[in-house]
Design a protein around this motif. Structure first.
Motif, PDB file in Angstrom:
ATOM      1  N   MET A   1       0.837  -1.181   0.000  1.00  0.00           N
ATOM      2  CA  MET A   1       0.000   0.000   0.000  1.00  0.00           C
ATOM      3  C   MET A   1       0.882   1.244   0.000  1.00  0.00           C
ATOM      4  SD  MET A   1      -2.556   1.470   2.921  1.00  0.00           S
ATOM      5  CE  MET A   1      -4.042   0.563   2.590  1.00  0.00           C
ATOM      6  N   ASP A   2       0.650   2.144  -0.951  1.00  0.00           N
ATOM      7  CA  ASP A   2       1.386   3.391  -1.056  1.00  0.00           C
ATOM      8  C   ASP A   2       0.666   4.445  -0.217  1.00  0.00           C
ATOM      9  OD1 ASP A   2       2.961   5.524  -1.788  1.00  0.00           O
ATOM     10  OD2 ASP A   2       2.158   5.683  -3.812  1.00  0.00           O
ATOM     11  N   THR A   3       1.350   5.065   0.734  1.00  0.00           N
ATOM     12  CA  THR A   3       0.723   6.070   1.584  1.00  0.00           C
ATOM     13  C   THR A   3       1.113   7.491   1.181  1.00  0.00           C
ATOM     14  OG1 THR A   3       2.522   5.889   3.178  1.00  0.00           O
ATOM     15  CG2 THR A   3       0.567   4.509   3.554  1.00  0.00           C
ATOM     16  N   THR A   4       1.693   7.640  -0.007  1.00  0.00           N
ATOM     17  CA  THR A   4       2.069   8.952  -0.512  1.00  0.00           C
ATOM     18  C   THR A   4       0.815   9.726  -0.900  1.00  0.00           C
ATOM     19  OG1 THR A   4       4.122   8.033  -1.396  1.00  0.00           O
ATOM     20  CG2 THR A   4       3.401  10.158  -2.279  1.00  0.00           C
ATOM     21  N   LEU A   5       0.761  10.980  -0.492  1.00  0.00           N
ATOM     22  CA  LEU A   5      -0.366  11.835  -0.860  1.00  0.00           C
ATOM     23  C   LEU A   5      -0.093  12.444  -2.223  1.00  0.00           C
ATOM     24  CD1 LEU A   5      -3.075  13.040   0.222  1.00  0.00           C
ATOM     25  CD2 LEU A   5      -1.732  15.059   0.851  1.00  0.00           C
ATOM     26  N   ARG A   6      -1.002  12.216  -3.157  1.00  0.00           N
ATOM     27  CA  ARG A   6      -0.950  12.833  -4.481  1.00  0.00           C
ATOM     28  C   ARG A   6      -2.014  13.917  -4.501  1.00  0.00           C
ATOM     29  NH1 ARG A   6      -3.889  12.615  -8.930  1.00  0.00           N
ATOM     30  NH2 ARG A   6      -5.161  10.874  -8.201  1.00  0.00           N
ATOM     31  N   ILE A   7      -1.638  15.124  -4.909  1.00  0.00           N
ATOM     32  CA  ILE A   7      -2.577  16.244  -4.914  1.00  0.00           C
ATOM     33  C   ILE A   7      -2.868  16.653  -6.340  1.00  0.00           C
ATOM     34  CG2 ILE A   7      -2.971  18.619  -4.168  1.00  0.00           C
ATOM     35  CD1 ILE A   7      -1.106  17.978  -1.778  1.00  0.00           C
ATOM     36  N   SER A   8      -4.155  16.831  -6.624  1.00  0.00           N
ATOM     37  CA  SER A   8      -4.599  17.189  -7.968  1.00  0.00           C
ATOM     38  C   SER A   8      -5.556  18.375  -7.903  1.00  0.00           C
ATOM     39  CB  SER A   8      -5.320  15.995  -8.605  1.00  0.00           C
ATOM     40  OG  SER A   8      -5.884  16.377  -9.846  1.00  0.00           O
ATOM     41  N   THR A   9      -5.461  19.233  -8.913  1.00  0.00           N
ATOM     42  CA  THR A   9      -6.423  20.324  -9.064  1.00  0.00           C
ATOM     43  C   THR A   9      -7.413  20.037 -10.189  1.00  0.00           C
ATOM     44  OG1 THR A   9      -4.895  21.520 -10.499  1.00  0.00           O
ATOM     45  CG2 THR A   9      -4.858  22.096  -8.145  1.00  0.00           C
ATOM     46  N   GLN A  39     -21.669  21.645  -4.843  1.00  0.00           N
ATOM     47  CA  GLN A  39     -21.367  21.533  -6.277  1.00  0.00           C
ATOM     48  C   GLN A  39     -21.127  22.902  -6.892  1.00  0.00           C
ATOM     49  OE1 GLN A  39     -24.952  19.296  -7.150  1.00  0.00           O
ATOM     50  NE2 GLN A  39     -23.744  17.437  -7.556  1.00  0.00           N
ATOM     51  N   ARG A  40     -21.939  23.890  -6.538  1.00  0.00           N
ATOM     52  CA  ARG A  40     -21.772  25.247  -7.074  1.00  0.00           C
ATOM     53  C   ARG A  40     -20.463  25.851  -6.575  1.00  0.00           C
ATOM     54  NH1 ARG A  40     -26.513  27.002  -5.831  1.00  0.00           N
ATOM     55  NH2 ARG A  40     -26.002  28.291  -4.049  1.00  0.00           N
ATOM     56  N   ALA A  41     -20.151  25.639  -5.292  1.00  0.00           N
ATOM     57  CA  ALA A  41     -18.905  26.169  -4.725  1.00  0.00           C
ATOM     58  C   ALA A  41     -17.685  25.562  -5.416  1.00  0.00           C
ATOM     59  CB  ALA A  41     -18.856  25.900  -3.221  1.00  0.00           C
ATOM     60  N   LEU A  42     -17.714  24.254  -5.648  1.00  0.00           N
ATOM     61  CA  LEU A  42     -16.590  23.589  -6.317  1.00  0.00           C
ATOM     62  C   LEU A  42     -16.403  24.122  -7.735  1.00  0.00           C
ATOM     63  CD1 LEU A  42     -17.158  19.862  -5.239  1.00  0.00           C
ATOM     64  CD2 LEU A  42     -15.666  21.568  -4.173  1.00  0.00           C
ATOM     65  N   ALA A  43     -17.504  24.341  -8.426  1.00  0.00           N
ATOM     66  CA  ALA A  43     -17.442  24.798  -9.822  1.00  0.00           C
ATOM     67  C   ALA A  43     -16.820  26.183  -9.953  1.00  0.00           C
ATOM     68  CB  ALA A  43     -18.840  24.782 -10.427  1.00  0.00           C
ATOM     69  N   HIS A  44     -16.876  26.971  -8.893  1.00  0.00           N
ATOM     70  CA  HIS A  44     -16.393  28.353  -8.966  1.00  0.00           C
ATOM     71  C   HIS A  44     -15.156  28.592  -8.114  1.00  0.00           C
ATOM     72  CE1 HIS A  44     -19.781  29.632 -11.368  1.00  0.00           C
ATOM     73  NE2 HIS A  44     -20.538  28.882 -10.586  1.00  0.00           N
ATOM     74  N   SER A  45     -14.419  27.534  -7.822  1.00  0.00           N
ATOM     75  CA  SER A  45     -13.241  27.638  -6.964  1.00  0.00           C
ATOM     76  C   SER A  45     -12.077  26.851  -7.557  1.00  0.00           C
ATOM     77  CB  SER A  45     -13.552  27.072  -5.572  1.00  0.00           C
ATOM     78  OG  SER A  45     -14.627  27.738  -4.966  1.00  0.00           O
ATOM     79  N   LEU A  46     -10.902  27.128  -7.056  1.00  0.00           N
ATOM     80  CA  LEU A  46      -9.718  26.334  -7.359  1.00  0.00           C
ATOM     81  C   LEU A  46      -9.631  25.278  -6.262  1.00  0.00           C
ATOM     82  CD1 LEU A  46      -7.083  25.738  -8.870  1.00  0.00           C
ATOM     83  CD2 LEU A  46      -6.007  27.576  -7.514  1.00  0.00           C
ATOM     84  N   CYS A  47      -9.828  24.020  -6.628  1.00  0.00           N
ATOM     85  CA  CYS A  47      -9.925  22.940  -5.653  1.00  0.00           C
ATOM     86  C   CYS A  47      -8.695  22.038  -5.699  1.00  0.00           C
ATOM     87  CB  CYS A  47     -11.180  22.104  -5.918  1.00  0.00           C
ATOM     88  SG  CYS A  47     -12.700  23.058  -5.767  1.00  0.00           S
ATOM     89  N   PHE A  48      -8.332  21.538  -4.527  1.00  0.00           N
ATOM     90  CA  PHE A  48      -7.179  20.667  -4.363  1.00  0.00           C
ATOM     91  C   PHE A  48      -7.648  19.387  -3.685  1.00  0.00           C
ATOM     92  CE2 PHE A  48      -5.723  24.963  -4.553  1.00  0.00           C
ATOM     93  CZ  PHE A  48      -4.471  24.936  -5.153  1.00  0.00           C
ATOM     94  N   GLY A  49      -7.585  18.281  -4.398  1.00  0.00           N
ATOM     95  CA  GLY A  49      -7.932  16.994  -3.818  1.00  0.00           C
ATOM     96  C   GLY A  49      -6.673  16.233  -3.464  1.00  0.00           C
ATOM     97  N   GLY A  50      -6.652  15.641  -2.290  1.00  0.00           N
ATOM     98  CA  GLY A  50      -5.525  14.818  -1.857  1.00  0.00           C
ATOM     99  C   GLY A  50      -5.917  13.353  -1.916  1.00  0.00           C
ATOM    100  N   PHE A  51      -5.086  12.539  -2.565  1.00  0.00           N
ATOM    101  CA  PHE A  51      -5.425  11.141  -2.832  1.00  0.00           C
ATOM    102  C   PHE A  51      -4.325  10.202  -2.346  1.00  0.00           C
ATOM    103  CE2 PHE A  51      -7.444  13.911  -5.833  1.00  0.00           C
ATOM    104  CZ  PHE A  51      -8.733  13.420  -5.953  1.00  0.00           C
ATOM    105  N   VAL A  52      -4.745   9.099  -1.739  1.00  0.00           N
ATOM    106  CA  VAL A  52      -3.853   8.017  -1.346  1.00  0.00           C
ATOM    107  C   VAL A  52      -4.407   6.751  -1.979  1.00  0.00           C
ATOM    108  CG1 VAL A  52      -2.983   6.616   0.568  1.00  0.00           C
ATOM    109  CG2 VAL A  52      -3.152   9.103   0.815  1.00  0.00           C
ATOM    110  N   ASP A  53      -3.577   6.045  -2.718  1.00  0.00           N
ATOM    111  CA  ASP A  53      -4.011   4.827  -3.421  1.00  0.00           C
ATOM    112  C   ASP A  53      -5.265   5.061  -4.263  1.00  0.00           C
ATOM    113  OD1 ASP A  53      -1.965   3.142  -2.647  1.00  0.00           O
ATOM    114  OD2 ASP A  53      -2.993   2.509  -0.821  1.00  0.00           O
ATOM    115  N   GLY A  54      -5.366   6.238  -4.871  1.00  0.00           N
ATOM    116  CA  GLY A  54      -6.475   6.548  -5.756  1.00  0.00           C
ATOM    117  C   GLY A  54      -7.744   7.015  -5.070  1.00  0.00           C
TER     118      GLY A  54
END
Length: 147
Positions: A1-9, A39-54
């Protein structure tokens, strides 16, 4: 299991159901927020999702004109993934984003993470007497936010 945080915009990568569930059920600042509002807030913002193992485990959202001002909001790491440095990595990625450089003002509100944000240069307002707000803390309890 990879515990590295991958961040995507990438907005398509976000787990909107997870974000809504956390904000509406676990956060102290947006409890009861309707899905349509998220949903409206996400559509009008710069969002950063952090992912571990997808799987998404962290999130931050920035409201900005990308030229002069930004406001950091909705920052969270799921409880099972806390204590691993993910919040620092997430905030560092936000602060390093090319669209958020050279801003005159970068704000946030927090009730319990002052130490985290102080490490990135955030302080109490220099001139709090110059700040004003309209604040409706129980807005989502009333259903008034629903479209």
């Amino acid at each position: 299991m990879d515990t590295t945080l991958r961040i995507s915009t990438d907005p398509a990568a976000l787990d909107v159901a997870l974000i809504h569930r956390f904000l509406s059920e676990q956060s102290t600042w947006a409890r009861g927020i309707p899905l349509a509002t998220v949903q409206r807030a996400l559509a009008h913002s710069l969002c950063f999702g952090g992912f571990v193992d997808g799987a998404q485990v962290a999130f931050a959202r920035v409201i900005s004109d990308r030229a002069t001002f930004a406001n950091l909001v909705d920052v969270f790491v799921l409880p099972a993934f806390r204590g691993r440095g993910y919040s620092k990595q997430l905030v560092q990625t936000v602060m390093d984003h090319p669209d958020l450089q050279g801003l005159r003002r970068f704000t946030l509100a927090t009730s319990n993470a002052h130490g985290l944000y102080a490490g990135f240069g955030f302080t109490a307002p220099l001139r709090p007497q110059s700040l004003m707000e309209r604040y409706f803390p129980a807005l989502y309890d009333t259903g008034a936010a629903a479209p």
